[in-house]
Scaffold this motif. Structure first.
Motif, PDB file in Angstrom:
ATOM      1  N   SER A 112      25.572 -41.319 -47.135  1.00  0.00           N
ATOM      2  CA  SER A 112      24.099 -41.596 -46.564  1.00  0.00           C
ATOM      3  C   SER A 112      24.195 -42.328 -45.372  1.00  0.00           C
ATOM      4  O   SER A 112      23.230 -42.240 -44.407  1.00  0.00           O
ATOM      5  CB  SER A 112      23.552 -42.445 -47.769  1.00  0.00           C
ATOM      6  N   PHE A 113      25.108 -43.493 -45.248  1.00  0.00           N
ATOM      7  CA  PHE A 113      24.995 -44.176 -44.134  1.00  0.00           C
ATOM      8  C   PHE A 113      25.200 -43.146 -42.793  1.00  0.00           C
ATOM      9  O   PHE A 113      24.492 -43.405 -41.836  1.00  0.00           O
ATOM     10  CB  PHE A 113      26.373 -45.171 -43.976  1.00  0.00           C
ATOM     11  N   TYR A 114      26.253 -42.362 -42.718  1.00  0.00           N
ATOM     12  CA  TYR A 114      26.320 -41.386 -41.500  1.00  0.00           C
ATOM     13  C   TYR A 114      25.152 -40.515 -41.322  1.00  0.00           C
ATOM     14  O   TYR A 114      24.610 -40.513 -40.210  1.00  0.00           O
ATOM     15  CB  TYR A 114      27.809 -40.533 -41.723  1.00  0.00           C
ATOM     16  N   ARG A 115      24.503 -39.987 -42.539  1.00  0.00           N
ATOM     17  CA  ARG A 115      23.443 -39.003 -42.328  1.00  0.00           C
ATOM     18  C   ARG A 115      22.121 -39.950 -41.774  1.00  0.00           C
ATOM     19  O   ARG A 115      21.337 -39.329 -41.061  1.00  0.00           O
ATOM     20  CB  ARG A 115      23.196 -38.487 -43.672  1.00  0.00           C
ATOM     21  N   LEU A 116      21.926 -41.027 -42.260  1.00  0.00           N
ATOM     22  CA  LEU A 116      20.830 -41.987 -41.798  1.00  0.00           C
ATOM     23  C   LEU A 116      21.037 -42.297 -40.273  1.00  0.00           C
ATOM     24  O   LEU A 116      20.240 -42.123 -39.176  1.00  0.00           O
ATOM     25  CB  LEU A 116      20.684 -43.154 -42.613  1.00  0.00           C
ATOM     26  N   ALA A 117      22.380 -42.506 -40.067  1.00  0.00           N
ATOM     27  CA  ALA A 117      22.549 -42.826 -38.554  1.00  0.00           C
ATOM     28  C   ALA A 117      22.256 -41.673 -37.520  1.00  0.00           C
ATOM     29  O   ALA A 117      21.480 -41.600 -36.539  1.00  0.00           O
ATOM     30  CB  ALA A 117      23.936 -43.388 -38.276  1.00  0.00           C
ATOM     31  N   MET A 118      22.677 -40.368 -37.970  1.00  0.00           N
ATOM     32  CA  MET A 118      22.390 -39.290 -37.449  1.00  0.00           C
ATOM     33  C   MET A 118      20.836 -38.785 -36.987  1.00  0.00           C
ATOM     34  O   MET A 118      20.472 -38.512 -36.330  1.00  0.00           O
ATOM     35  CB  MET A 118      23.241 -38.211 -37.961  1.00  0.00           C
ATOM     36  N   LYS A 119      20.091 -39.040 -38.247  1.00  0.00           N
ATOM     37  CA  LYS A 119      18.748 -38.904 -38.507  1.00  0.00           C
ATOM     38  C   LYS A 119      17.970 -39.737 -37.388  1.00  0.00           C
ATOM     39  O   LYS A 119      17.262 -39.459 -36.711  1.00  0.00           O
ATOM     40  CB  LYS A 119      18.280 -39.280 -39.762  1.00  0.00           C
ATOM     41  N   LEU A 120      18.481 -41.139 -37.373  1.00  0.00           N
ATOM     42  CA  LEU A 120      17.706 -42.046 -36.278  1.00  0.00           C
ATOM     43  C   LEU A 120      17.987 -41.689 -34.989  1.00  0.00           C
ATOM     44  O   LEU A 120      17.227 -42.226 -33.979  1.00  0.00           O
ATOM     45  CB  LEU A 120      18.337 -43.577 -36.747  1.00  0.00           C
ATOM     46  N   CYS A 121      19.343 -41.156 -34.708  1.00  0.00           N
ATOM     47  CA  CYS A 121      19.502 -40.709 -33.193  1.00  0.00           C
ATOM     48  C   CYS A 121      19.362 -39.305 -32.920  1.00  0.00           C
ATOM     49  O   CYS A 121      19.771 -38.808 -31.759  1.00  0.00           O
ATOM     50  CB  CYS A 121      20.698 -41.520 -32.763  1.00  0.00           C
ATOM     51  N   SER A 122      19.005 -38.687 -33.788  1.00  0.00           N
ATOM     52  CA  SER A 122      18.795 -37.218 -33.494  1.00  0.00           C
ATOM     53  C   SER A 122      17.980 -36.568 -32.417  1.00  0.00           C
ATOM     54  O   SER A 122      18.159 -35.737 -31.595  1.00  0.00           O
ATOM     55  CB  SER A 122      18.048 -36.515 -34.988  1.00  0.00           C
ATOM     56  N   THR A 123      16.813 -37.371 -31.993  1.00  0.00           N
ATOM     57  CA  THR A 123      15.955 -36.986 -30.923  1.00  0.00           C
ATOM     58  C   THR A 123      16.822 -37.230 -29.683  1.00  0.00           C
ATOM     59  O   THR A 123      16.791 -36.523 -28.732  1.00  0.00           O
ATOM     60  CB  THR A 123      14.812 -37.984 -30.796  1.00  0.00           C
ATOM     61  N   ASN A 124      17.601 -38.300 -29.488  1.00  0.00           N
ATOM     62  CA  ASN A 124      18.529 -38.641 -28.419  1.00  0.00           C
ATOM     63  C   ASN A 124      19.647 -37.626 -28.387  1.00  0.00           C
ATOM     64  O   ASN A 124      19.892 -37.310 -27.197  1.00  0.00           O
ATOM     65  CB  ASN A 124      19.078 -40.185 -28.419  1.00  0.00           C
ATOM     66  N   ILE A 125      20.011 -37.072 -29.474  1.00  0.00           N
ATOM     67  CA  ILE A 125      21.267 -36.532 -29.491  1.00  0.00           C
ATOM     68  C   ILE A 125      20.546 -35.002 -28.778  1.00  0.00           C
ATOM     69  O   ILE A 125      21.439 -34.473 -27.980  1.00  0.00           O
ATOM     70  CB  ILE A 125      21.916 -36.155 -30.821  1.00  0.00           C
ATOM     71  N   GLN A 126      19.376 -34.514 -29.533  1.00  0.00           N
ATOM     72  CA  GLN A 126      18.958 -33.259 -29.122  1.00  0.00           C
ATOM     73  C   GLN A 126      18.337 -33.379 -27.443  1.00  0.00           C
ATOM     74  O   GLN A 126      18.781 -32.462 -26.826  1.00  0.00           O
ATOM     75  CB  GLN A 126      17.501 -33.065 -29.656  1.00  0.00           C
TER      76      GLN A 126
END
Length: 188
Positions: free
Chosen positions: A155-169
């Motif tokens: 969950s920690f990893y998934r939450l981290a990726m969710k929080l920065c998904s706009t930046n990654i896109q």
């Protein structure tokens, strides 16, 4: 719906005798066999090269200050974390950390602020806490037969990726080349 994964498999013992097995460890071993070349599980030299390459990349990012710049553009507030947790489906699989997103969303702001600090630190050092590095690999049946794996991430990893998904896109969009088929809307 995906087809049922066949969990009874014919195999051969050391003496060459055929038998059927339902032992989960043996079945997983049989299903993993076709993936060994792809995963290069027995090629320690390649694994070490990849590990060294990742360490070098991490050090480069930290040296250039790119992780600092990245973190400054992230919203890691209690409200942002709560909103991200609520965006996950209630039916989503939970990783080996056994922490549900609804449980995180119900935490008080002070606890979420502390979690934001942990996430910020992970982004700054370009590394995850060691407790979050274990992923569960799940075999799914394929419509045409056979199987494929998916990783159920902590969950920690998934939450981290969710929080920065706009930046990654945005990064993906900014750095895409004409050869890139891994972009949103592309089909490989």
């Amino acid at each position: 719906a995906l087809p049922t994964l066949q969990l009874v498999r014919k195999t051969v013992d050391k003496e060459g005798n055929e038998y059927f097995t339902t032992n989960p460890a043996e079945v997983a071993e049989i299903l993993a066999e076709p993936w060994k070349d792809e995963w290069r599980v027995e090629d320690e030299e390649s694994w070490q090269k990849e590990i060294d390459s990742m360490k070098e990349l991490r050090e480069h990012i930290i040296r250039k200050g790119e992780s600092q710049e990245f973190v400054e553009n992230l919203d890691l507030s209690a409200e942002a974390i709560r909103r991200a947790c609520r965006a996950f489906s209630g039916k989503t699989a939970i990783g080996v950390d056994n922490v549900g997103f609804r449980d995180i969303a119900e935490m008080p702001d002070a606890a979420l602020d502390d979690l934001g600090g942990l996430l910020r630190q992970a982004f700054m050092v370009v590394g995850l806490p060691s407790e979050t590095l274990l992923s569960e690999m799940v075999l799914l049946g394929k419509a045409a037969g056979g199987s494929r794996t998916i990783a159920v991430m902590p969950s920690f990893y998934r939450l981290a990726m969710k929080l920065c998904s706009t930046n990654i896109q945005q990064w993906d969009f900014d750095h895409a080349g004409p050869w890139d088929t891994a972009l949103r809307g592309s089909s490989a």
